[in-house]
Design a protein around this motif. Structure first.
Motif, short mmCIF file in Angstrom:
data_model
loop_
_atom_site.label_atom_id
_atom_site.label_comp_id
_atom_site.label_asym_id
_atom_site.label_seq_id
_atom_site.Cartn_x
_atom_site.Cartn_y
_atom_site.Cartn_z
N THR A 138 0.80 -1.22 0.00
CA THR A 138 0.00 0.00 0.00
C THR A 138 0.84 1.27 0.00
O THR A 138 0.48 2.24 -0.65
CB THR A 138 -0.95 0.02 1.21
OG1 THR A 138 -1.83 -1.10 1.10
CG2 THR A 138 -1.78 1.28 1.26
N TRP A 139 1.95 1.28 0.68
CA TRP A 139 2.71 2.51 0.89
C TRP A 139 3.90 2.69 -0.03
O TRP A 139 4.42 3.78 -0.14
CB TRP A 139 3.15 2.61 2.34
CG TRP A 139 1.99 2.81 3.25
CD1 TRP A 139 1.07 1.87 3.62
CD2 TRP A 139 1.58 4.01 3.88
NE1 TRP A 139 0.14 2.41 4.45
CE2 TRP A 139 0.42 3.73 4.63
CE3 TRP A 139 2.08 5.30 3.89
CZ2 TRP A 139 -0.24 4.70 5.37
CZ3 TRP A 139 1.42 6.26 4.65
CH2 TRP A 139 0.28 5.95 5.37
N ALA A 140 4.37 1.64 -0.68
CA ALA A 140 5.53 1.76 -1.55
C ALA A 140 5.07 1.77 -3.01
O ALA A 140 4.16 1.05 -3.37
CB ALA A 140 6.49 0.59 -1.31
N PRO A 141 5.70 2.59 -3.84
CA PRO A 141 5.32 2.64 -5.25
C PRO A 141 5.61 1.33 -5.98
O PRO A 141 4.97 1.00 -6.96
CB PRO A 141 6.15 3.79 -5.81
CG PRO A 141 7.29 3.95 -4.86
CD PRO A 141 6.80 3.49 -3.53
N SER A 142 6.57 0.57 -5.47
CA SER A 142 6.97 -0.71 -6.05
C SER A 142 7.71 -1.48 -4.95
O SER A 142 8.34 -0.88 -4.10
CB SER A 142 7.89 -0.49 -7.24
OG SER A 142 8.52 -1.69 -7.62
N VAL A 143 7.64 -2.80 -4.99
CA VAL A 143 8.39 -3.58 -4.00
C VAL A 143 9.85 -3.72 -4.40
O VAL A 143 10.68 -4.10 -3.57
CB VAL A 143 7.77 -4.97 -3.75
CG1 VAL A 143 6.37 -4.84 -3.20
CG2 VAL A 143 7.80 -5.82 -4.99
N ARG A 144 10.18 -3.39 -5.62
CA ARG A 144 11.57 -3.50 -6.09
C ARG A 144 12.46 -2.52 -5.33
O ARG A 144 12.20 -1.33 -5.27
CB ARG A 144 11.64 -3.22 -7.58
CG ARG A 144 13.01 -3.42 -8.13
CD ARG A 144 13.04 -3.30 -9.61
NE ARG A 144 14.38 -3.59 -10.06
CZ ARG A 144 14.86 -3.19 -11.20
NH1 ARG A 144 14.11 -2.50 -12.03
NH2 ARG A 144 16.09 -3.47 -11.53
N GLY A 145 13.50 -3.03 -4.74
CA GLY A 145 14.46 -2.21 -4.03
C GLY A 145 14.02 -1.77 -2.65
O GLY A 145 14.69 -0.95 -2.02
#
Length: 108
Positions: free
Chosen positions: A66-73
């Motif tokens: 929900t809070w991160a634009p992408s889980v990458r990195g």
């Protein structure tokens, strides 16, 4: 890489090295409304230095989604301990915990 503010949506979280290291920046706060439950089903924790209210039973994976634009990195730490990505789905957050969501950024 440097520390910098990362903005998502309307809110911006200030940069903080946090427990993951100096080459990371906090993930910005945005959204989160899906986590609010009925009055008795809520908990308050600190996300990147800011208090937020979530539904009881929220996992690290739920929070990142929900809070991160992408889980990458993205790296997650709860009460100063890094939570391995493979444990995000089974790591249930508790009232009063401190959570840091960080993402690596390039630049200089």
């Amino acid at each position: 890489m440097t520390l910098e503010e990362r903005s998502v949506g309307r809110d911006t979280m200030p940069a903080s090295p946090g427990p993951v290291g100096r080459d990371a920046s906090p993930v910005g706060a945005g959204g989160g409304a899906a986590f609010l439950g009925a009055a008795g089903d809520r908990m308050t924790l600190t996300l990147n230095g800011e208090p937020i209210e979530l539904a009881a039973g929220t996992t690290v994976a739920d929070l990142v989604a929900t809070w991160a634009p992408s889980v990458r990195g993205v790296a997650a730490a709860v009460d100063g301990a890094v939570v391995p990505r493979g444990a995000w789905g089974r790591t249930v957050l508790r009232d009063g915990q401190r959570v840091e969501l960080l993402t690596a950024v390039q630049g200089g």
